[in-house]
Design a protein around this motif. Structure first.
Motif, short mmCIF file in Angstrom:
data_model
loop_
_atom_site.label_atom_id
_atom_site.label_comp_id
_atom_site.label_asym_id
_atom_site.label_seq_id
_atom_site.Cartn_x
_atom_site.Cartn_y
_atom_site.Cartn_z
N ALA A 1 0.84 -1.19 0.00
CA ALA A 1 0.00 0.00 0.00
C ALA A 1 0.87 1.24 0.00
N LEU A 2 0.29 2.35 -0.43
CA LEU A 2 0.97 3.65 -0.38
C LEU A 2 0.32 4.48 0.71
N THR A 3 1.12 4.96 1.65
CA THR A 3 0.60 5.68 2.80
C THR A 3 1.21 7.08 2.87
N ARG A 4 0.78 7.85 3.87
CA ARG A 4 1.25 9.22 4.05
C ARG A 4 2.77 9.23 4.18
N ASN A 5 3.39 10.19 3.52
CA ASN A 5 4.85 10.33 3.63
C ASN A 5 5.28 10.33 5.09
N GLY A 6 6.39 9.67 5.36
CA GLY A 6 6.83 9.53 6.74
C GLY A 6 7.07 10.85 7.44
N HIS A 7 7.51 11.87 6.70
CA HIS A 7 7.78 13.18 7.29
C HIS A 7 6.54 14.07 7.28
N LEU A 8 5.42 13.56 6.73
CA LEU A 8 4.12 14.25 6.71
C LEU A 8 4.11 15.51 5.86
N HIS A 9 5.04 15.62 4.92
CA HIS A 9 5.09 16.75 4.02
C HIS A 9 4.95 16.27 2.58
N PHE A 10 4.36 17.11 1.74
CA PHE A 10 4.37 16.84 0.30
C PHE A 10 5.79 17.04 -0.21
N ARG A 11 6.24 16.15 -1.07
CA ARG A 11 7.60 16.25 -1.59
C ARG A 11 7.56 16.37 -3.11
N ASN A 12 8.21 17.38 -3.64
CA ASN A 12 8.25 17.64 -5.09
C ASN A 12 9.68 17.99 -5.46
N ARG A 13 10.36 17.08 -6.17
CA ARG A 13 11.75 17.33 -6.54
C ARG A 13 12.18 16.31 -7.59
N ASP A 14 13.32 16.55 -8.21
CA ASP A 14 13.91 15.56 -9.10
C ASP A 14 14.60 14.51 -8.25
N GLN A 15 14.43 13.25 -8.62
CA GLN A 15 14.86 12.15 -7.78
C GLN A 15 15.65 11.11 -8.59
N GLY B 1 2.32 13.25 -1.68
CA GLY B 1 2.12 13.42 -0.25
C GLY B 1 1.85 12.10 0.44
N GLU B 2 1.44 11.10 -0.37
CA GLU B 2 1.16 9.76 0.17
C GLU B 2 1.84 8.73 -0.72
N GLY B 3 3.18 8.78 -0.68
CA GLY B 3 3.97 7.91 -1.56
C GLY B 3 4.81 6.89 -0.83
N ARG B 4 4.59 6.74 0.47
CA ARG B 4 5.39 5.81 1.27
C ARG B 4 4.89 4.38 1.05
N TYR B 5 5.72 3.57 0.38
CA TYR B 5 5.33 2.18 0.12
C TYR B 5 5.56 1.34 1.36
N VAL B 6 4.53 0.60 1.75
CA VAL B 6 4.62 -0.27 2.92
C VAL B 6 4.05 -1.64 2.60
N ALA B 7 4.59 -2.65 3.26
CA ALA B 7 4.09 -4.01 3.18
C ALA B 7 4.66 -4.77 4.37
N ASP B 8 4.10 -5.92 4.68
CA ASP B 8 4.65 -6.72 5.77
C ASP B 8 6.01 -7.29 5.35
N GLU B 9 6.80 -7.68 6.33
CA GLU B 9 8.17 -8.12 6.06
C GLU B 9 8.21 -9.33 5.13
N ARG B 10 7.29 -10.23 5.27
CA ARG B 10 7.27 -11.41 4.40
C ARG B 10 7.06 -11.00 2.94
N THR B 11 6.12 -10.07 2.71
CA THR B 11 5.88 -9.59 1.35
C THR B 11 7.10 -8.89 0.79
N LEU B 12 7.74 -8.05 1.60
CA LEU B 12 8.94 -7.35 1.16
C LEU B 12 10.04 -8.32 0.79
N ASP B 13 10.21 -9.36 1.59
CA ASP B 13 11.22 -10.39 1.29
C ASP B 13 10.89 -11.11 -0.02
N GLU B 14 9.61 -11.41 -0.23
CA GLU B 14 9.21 -12.10 -1.45
C GLU B 14 9.41 -11.22 -2.68
N LEU B 15 9.08 -9.95 -2.56
CA LEU B 15 9.29 -9.03 -3.68
C LEU B 15 10.76 -8.99 -4.09
#
Length: 227
Positions: A102-116, A144-158
């Motif tokens: 899932a994509l959740t609120r950015n960890g720092h709670l700010h909208f981020r706009n920049r070259d990456q 503003g809500e771009g923080r990708y999260v998943a459980d550890e098992r899913t992250l390991d599988e990915l």
């Protein structure tokens, strides 16, 4: 005949025009698709663009997931239709369960706009085959809500299955777990990416031309796909 790439417009879409332009620059025919129309009009691939579909009420992508067009997109994607979700489109793909996590609120709670800067982790998808493994690319990020999260098992599988498509390099702009910027399904036909490749396809407006690779990749994939 040019490949036909459908670009969906939802109420609140902002980057549908940019995605269509990127498809045309790559050499495809861009086909507009409307959220309320379940017909995909014979397209060869679909892009779900960035924006704020349905005002991002409930959760980002939570209402768009039930749009009539998405019922068709979900079924077609499970049959192999290539689908790229960018930013809000990535959120929609997760809400539709075409991608894990899932994509959740950015960890720092700010909208981020920049070259990456990103590192392409796999070229074994319909949308990244034009890149080199571990190629570093520069494209804009704006969320503003771009923080990708998943459980550890899913992250390991990915990671084990090569489904992490790209990671952030340098400062992580939103706190995504394991610096994940993009993921794919197991088949590699569905990719979700939080940064915006469609904004890096022209020298005049983009920080680079690196985003064009996602659109030339799908053309390469379709050219090699069996009829």
């Amino acid at each position: 005949m040019s490949a036909r790439i459908g670009v969906v417009t939802f109420p609140g879409s902002l980057d549908d025009g940019d995605a269509a332009r990127a498809a045309r620059i790559a050499g495809a025919e861009a086909v507009p698709l409307w959220h309320a129309d379940p017909d995909l009009h014979g397209v060869d691939a679909v892009v779900l663009p960035g924006g704020f579909s349905y005002g991002d009420y409930l959760r980002c992508g939570a209402i768009a997931r039930f749009a009539p067009v998405m019922r068709t997109v979900v079924d077609a994607a499970r049959e192999g239709l290539p689908v790229l979700g960018i930013c809000n489109g990535f959120q929609i793909l997760c809400e539709a369960h075409l991608l894990p996590g899932a994509l959740t609120r950015n960890g720092h709670l700010h909208f981020r706009n920049r070259d990456q800067v990103l590192r392409v982790e796999t070229t074994d998808t319909a949308w990244t085959n034009a890149f080199h493994p571990r190629q570093e690319i520069l494209i804009p990020v704006k969320n503003g809500e771009g923080r990708y999260v998943a459980d550890e098992r899913t992250l390991d599988e990915l990671a084990a299955q090569g489904q992490i498509v790209a990671r952030y390099l340098g400062e992580n702009p939103n706190g995504s777990q394991r610096d994940i910027a993009a993921v794919a399904n197991e088949a590699g036909n569905v990719v979700g990416i939080m940064p915006h490749p469609e904004h890096a396809v022209e020298e005049l407006t983009g920080p680079s031309l690196d985003g064009l690779g996602f659109f030339t990749s799908i053309l390469k994939h379709l050219a090699g796909a069996p009829a």
